[in-house]
Scaffold this motif. Structure first.
Motif, PDB file in Angstrom:
ATOM      1  N   LEU A 174       0.764  -1.369   0.060  1.00 15.23           N
ATOM      2  CA  LEU A 174      -0.161   0.128  -0.018  1.00 15.23           C
ATOM      3  C   LEU A 174       0.961   1.227  -0.011  1.00 15.23           C
ATOM      4  CD1 LEU A 174      -3.055  -0.783   2.558  1.00 15.23           C
ATOM      5  CD2 LEU A 174      -3.255  -0.600   0.091  1.00 15.23           C
ATOM      6  N   ILE A 175       2.135   1.221   0.686  1.00 15.99           N
ATOM      7  CA  ILE A 175       2.796   2.403   0.771  1.00 15.99           C
ATOM      8  C   ILE A 175       3.385   2.450  -0.639  1.00 15.99           C
ATOM      9  CG2 ILE A 175       4.870   3.387   1.832  1.00 15.99           C
ATOM     10  CD1 ILE A 175       3.991   1.654   4.405  1.00 15.99           C
ATOM     11  N   ALA A 176       3.982   1.568  -1.282  1.00 18.24           N
ATOM     12  CA  ALA A 176       4.570   1.583  -2.615  1.00 18.24           C
ATOM     13  C   ALA A 176       3.613   2.221  -3.718  1.00 18.24           C
ATOM     14  CB  ALA A 176       5.224   0.162  -2.982  1.00 18.24           C
ATOM     15  N   LEU A 177       2.341   1.713  -3.603  1.00 19.71           N
ATOM     16  CA  LEU A 177       1.421   1.865  -4.460  1.00 19.71           C
ATOM     17  C   LEU A 177       0.791   3.452  -4.144  1.00 19.71           C
ATOM     18  CD1 LEU A 177      -0.653   0.974  -6.411  1.00 19.71           C
ATOM     19  CD2 LEU A 177      -2.406   0.342  -4.645  1.00 19.71           C
ATOM     20  N   GLY A 178       1.120   3.914  -3.127  1.00 20.18           N
ATOM     21  CA  GLY A 178       0.713   5.463  -2.785  1.00 20.18           C
ATOM     22  C   GLY A 178       1.870   6.354  -3.413  1.00 20.18           C
ATOM     23  N   PHE A 179       3.069   5.776  -3.194  1.00 19.71           N
ATOM     24  CA  PHE A 179       4.258   6.799  -3.809  1.00 19.71           C
ATOM     25  C   PHE A 179       4.357   6.552  -5.471  1.00 19.71           C
ATOM     26  CE2 PHE A 179       5.875   6.507   0.553  1.00 19.71           C
ATOM     27  CZ  PHE A 179       6.162   7.833   0.619  1.00 19.71           C
ATOM     28  N   LEU A 180       3.793   5.560  -5.919  1.00 20.93           N
ATOM     29  CA  LEU A 180       3.760   5.123  -7.253  1.00 20.93           C
ATOM     30  C   LEU A 180       2.594   6.374  -7.695  1.00 20.93           C
ATOM     31  CD1 LEU A 180       4.233   1.643  -7.964  1.00 20.93           C
ATOM     32  CD2 LEU A 180       5.887   3.557  -8.608  1.00 20.93           C
ATOM     33  N   ALA A 181       1.359   6.215  -7.197  1.00 21.97           N
ATOM     34  CA  ALA A 181       0.297   7.188  -7.403  1.00 21.97           C
ATOM     35  C   ALA A 181       0.628   8.793  -7.420  1.00 21.97           C
ATOM     36  CB  ALA A 181      -0.587   6.912  -6.661  1.00 21.97           C
ATOM     37  N   MET A 182       1.824   9.125  -6.468  1.00 21.09           N
ATOM     38  CA  MET A 182       2.062  10.450  -6.229  1.00 21.09           C
ATOM     39  C   MET A 182       3.045  10.920  -7.412  1.00 21.09           C
ATOM     40  SD  MET A 182       2.788  11.569  -2.509  1.00 21.09           S
ATOM     41  CE  MET A 182       2.327  10.275  -1.299  1.00 21.09           C
ATOM     42  N   SER A 183       3.889   9.967  -8.103  1.00 23.10           N
ATOM     43  CA  SER A 183       4.793  10.165  -9.048  1.00 23.10           C
ATOM     44  C   SER A 183       4.342  10.862 -10.420  1.00 23.10           C
ATOM     45  CB  SER A 183       5.647   9.147  -9.305  1.00 23.10           C
ATOM     46  OG  SER A 183       4.925   8.082 -10.060  1.00 23.10           O
ATOM     47  N   GLY A 184       5.245  11.509 -11.229  1.00 21.94           N
ATOM     48  CA  GLY A 184       4.982  12.231 -12.507  1.00 21.94           C
ATOM     49  C   GLY A 184       4.185  13.219 -12.272  1.00 21.94           C
ATOM     50  N   GLY A 185       3.813  13.777 -13.483  1.00 20.84           N
ATOM     51  CA  GLY A 185       3.075  15.071 -13.554  1.00 20.84           C
ATOM     52  C   GLY A 185       3.670  16.259 -13.780  1.00 20.84           C
ATOM     53  N   GLY A 186       5.013  16.296 -13.765  1.00 22.88           N
ATOM     54  CA  GLY A 186       5.874  17.260 -14.017  1.00 22.88           C
ATOM     55  C   GLY A 186       6.074  17.595 -15.401  1.00 22.88           C
ATOM     56  N   SER A 187       6.528  18.762 -15.696  1.00 21.23           N
ATOM     57  CA  SER A 187       6.842  19.247 -17.128  1.00 21.23           C
ATOM     58  C   SER A 187       8.206  19.130 -17.675  1.00 21.23           C
ATOM     59  CB  SER A 187       6.143  20.808 -17.184  1.00 21.23           C
ATOM     60  OG  SER A 187       6.284  21.314 -18.277  1.00 21.23           O
ATOM     61  N   ASP A 188       8.331  19.004 -19.055  1.00 22.78           N
ATOM     62  CA  ASP A 188       9.737  19.088 -19.379  1.00 22.78           C
ATOM     63  C   ASP A 188      10.141  20.466 -19.557  1.00 22.78           C
ATOM     64  OD1 ASP A 188       9.531  16.274 -19.547  1.00 22.78           O
ATOM     65  OD2 ASP A 188       8.711  16.355 -21.659  1.00 22.78           O
ATOM     66  N   ASP A 189       9.319  21.181 -19.659  1.00 25.25           N
ATOM     67  CA  ASP A 189       9.820  22.843 -19.806  1.00 25.25           C
ATOM     68  C   ASP A 189       9.425  23.476 -18.526  1.00 25.25           C
ATOM     69  OD1 ASP A 189      10.469  25.250 -20.629  1.00 25.25           O
ATOM     70  OD2 ASP A 189       8.881  25.704 -21.927  1.00 25.25           O
ATOM     71  N   PRO A 190      10.403  23.888 -17.861  1.00 22.86           N
ATOM     72  CA  PRO A 190       9.957  24.620 -16.374  1.00 22.86           C
ATOM     73  C   PRO A 190       9.044  25.954 -16.757  1.00 22.86           C
ATOM     74  CG  PRO A 190      12.463  24.914 -17.054  1.00 22.86           C
ATOM     75  CD  PRO A 190      11.794  24.102 -18.080  1.00 22.86           C
ATOM     76  N   LYS A 191       9.045  26.353 -17.821  1.00 21.63           N
ATOM     77  CA  LYS A 191       8.449  27.727 -18.137  1.00 21.63           C
ATOM     78  C   LYS A 191       6.950  27.351 -18.351  1.00 21.63           C
ATOM     79  CE  LYS A 191      12.227  30.233 -19.798  1.00 21.63           C
ATOM     80  NZ  LYS A 191      12.870  30.869 -21.004  1.00 21.63           N
ATOM     81  N   VAL A 192       6.505  26.217 -18.503  1.00 25.66           N
ATOM     82  CA  VAL A 192       5.321  25.865 -18.660  1.00 25.66           C
ATOM     83  C   VAL A 192       4.583  25.164 -17.396  1.00 25.66           C
ATOM     84  CG1 VAL A 192       3.616  24.161 -20.085  1.00 25.66           C
ATOM     85  CG2 VAL A 192       5.569  25.448 -21.224  1.00 25.66           C
ATOM     86  N   PHE A 193       3.489  25.669 -17.062  1.00 29.44           N
ATOM     87  CA  PHE A 193       2.796  25.177 -15.809  1.00 29.44           C
ATOM     88  C   PHE A 193       1.901  23.724 -16.068  1.00 29.44           C
ATOM     89  CE2 PHE A 193      -0.967  24.672 -13.058  1.00 29.44           C
ATOM     90  CZ  PHE A 193      -0.314  24.624 -11.650  1.00 29.44           C
ATOM     91  N   ASN A 194       1.985  22.717 -15.473  1.00 28.31           N
ATOM     92  CA  ASN A 194       1.296  21.594 -15.745  1.00 28.31           C
ATOM     93  C   ASN A 194       0.073  21.572 -14.644  1.00 28.31           C
ATOM     94  OD1 ASN A 194      -0.033  19.097 -16.554  1.00 28.31           O
ATOM     95  ND2 ASN A 194       1.724  17.803 -16.478  1.00 28.31           N
ATOM     96  N   PRO A 195      -1.250  21.544 -14.922  1.00 29.17           N
ATOM     97  CA  PRO A 195      -2.121  21.442 -13.696  1.00 29.17           C
ATOM     98  C   PRO A 195      -2.435  20.377 -13.156  1.00 29.17           C
ATOM     99  CG  PRO A 195      -3.214  22.082 -15.596  1.00 29.17           C
ATOM    100  CD  PRO A 195      -1.730  22.220 -16.149  1.00 29.17           C
ATOM    101  N   ASP A 196      -1.990  19.163 -13.809  1.00 32.67           N
ATOM    102  CA  ASP A 196      -2.159  17.805 -13.476  1.00 32.67           C
ATOM    103  C   ASP A 196      -1.368  17.372 -12.381  1.00 32.67           C
ATOM    104  OD1 ASP A 196      -3.224  15.120 -14.171  1.00 32.67           O
ATOM    105  OD2 ASP A 196      -1.177  14.534 -14.771  1.00 32.67           O
ATOM    106  N   ILE A 197      -0.599  18.370 -11.660  1.00 28.94           N
ATOM    107  CA  ILE A 197      -0.115  17.985 -10.528  1.00 28.94           C
ATOM    108  C   ILE A 197      -0.966  18.051  -9.253  1.00 28.94           C
ATOM    109  CG2 ILE A 197       2.333  18.330 -11.036  1.00 28.94           C
ATOM    110  CD1 ILE A 197       2.059  21.021  -9.772  1.00 28.94           C
ATOM    111  N   PHE A 198      -2.050  18.648  -9.623  1.00 30.69           N
ATOM    112  CA  PHE A 198      -3.136  19.004  -8.593  1.00 30.69           C
ATOM    113  C   PHE A 198      -4.091  18.033  -8.728  1.00 30.69           C
ATOM    114  CE2 PHE A 198      -0.961  23.228  -8.597  1.00 30.69           C
ATOM    115  CZ  PHE A 198      -0.345  23.125  -7.478  1.00 30.69           C
ATOM    116  N   SER A 199      -4.020  16.964  -9.409  1.00 27.94           N
ATOM    117  CA  SER A 199      -5.263  16.014  -9.412  1.00 27.94           C
ATOM    118  C   SER A 199      -5.407  15.351  -8.231  1.00 27.94           C
ATOM    119  CB  SER A 199      -4.835  14.880 -10.572  1.00 27.94           C
ATOM    120  OG  SER A 199      -3.817  14.150 -10.066  1.00 27.94           O
ATOM    121  N   PHE A 200      -6.712  14.699  -8.230  1.00 31.35           N
ATOM    122  CA  PHE A 200      -7.213  14.244  -7.033  1.00 31.35           C
ATOM    123  C   PHE A 200      -6.627  12.851  -6.745  1.00 31.35           C
ATOM    124  CE2 PHE A 200      -9.429  10.299  -5.586  1.00 31.35           C
ATOM    125  CZ  PHE A 200     -10.175  10.712  -4.452  1.00 31.35           C
ATOM    126  N   ARG A 201      -5.870  12.352  -7.785  1.00 29.30           N
ATOM    127  CA  ARG A 201      -4.854  11.191  -7.519  1.00 29.30           C
ATOM    128  C   ARG A 201      -3.674  11.647  -6.653  1.00 29.30           C
ATOM    129  NH1 ARG A 201      -1.444   8.348 -11.871  1.00 29.30           N
ATOM    130  NH2 ARG A 201      -0.572  10.524 -12.009  1.00 29.30           N
TER     131      ARG A 201
END
Length: 73
Positions: free
Chosen positions: A17-44
């Motif tokens: 469960l702990i590993a699954l939770g950390f995997l669910a938190m990963s990702g959502g970053g942007s390749d370009d630091p000047k572009v905001f990705n609102p996916d980081i604030f998803s319910f997941r």
């Protein structure tokens, strides 16, 4: 042994469960630091993943404290 088979099964469930939770938190970053990705604030990432991690830690505590030995009178 200190723990029995049931304790180890609960510990593995908690670690999963702990590993699954950390995997669910990963990702959502942007390749370009000047572009905001609102996916980081998803319910997941905001609600589900931390709840899974806390549930995993609670399962670990239960696994450590669980005692299925019969009580002697």
């Amino acid at each position: 042994m200190i723990f029995r088979r049931k304790n180890y099964q609960l510990m593995l469930l908690g670690l999963g469960l702990i590993a699954l939770g950390f995997l669910a938190m990963s990702g959502g970053g942007s390749d370009d630091p000047k572009v905001f990705n609102p996916d980081i604030f998803s319910f997941r990432r905001i609600s589900l993943a931390p709840a899974l991690v806390l549930l995993g830690f609670a399962t670990e505590v239960i696994a450590i404290l669980y005692n299925d030995k019969p009580k002697e009178n």
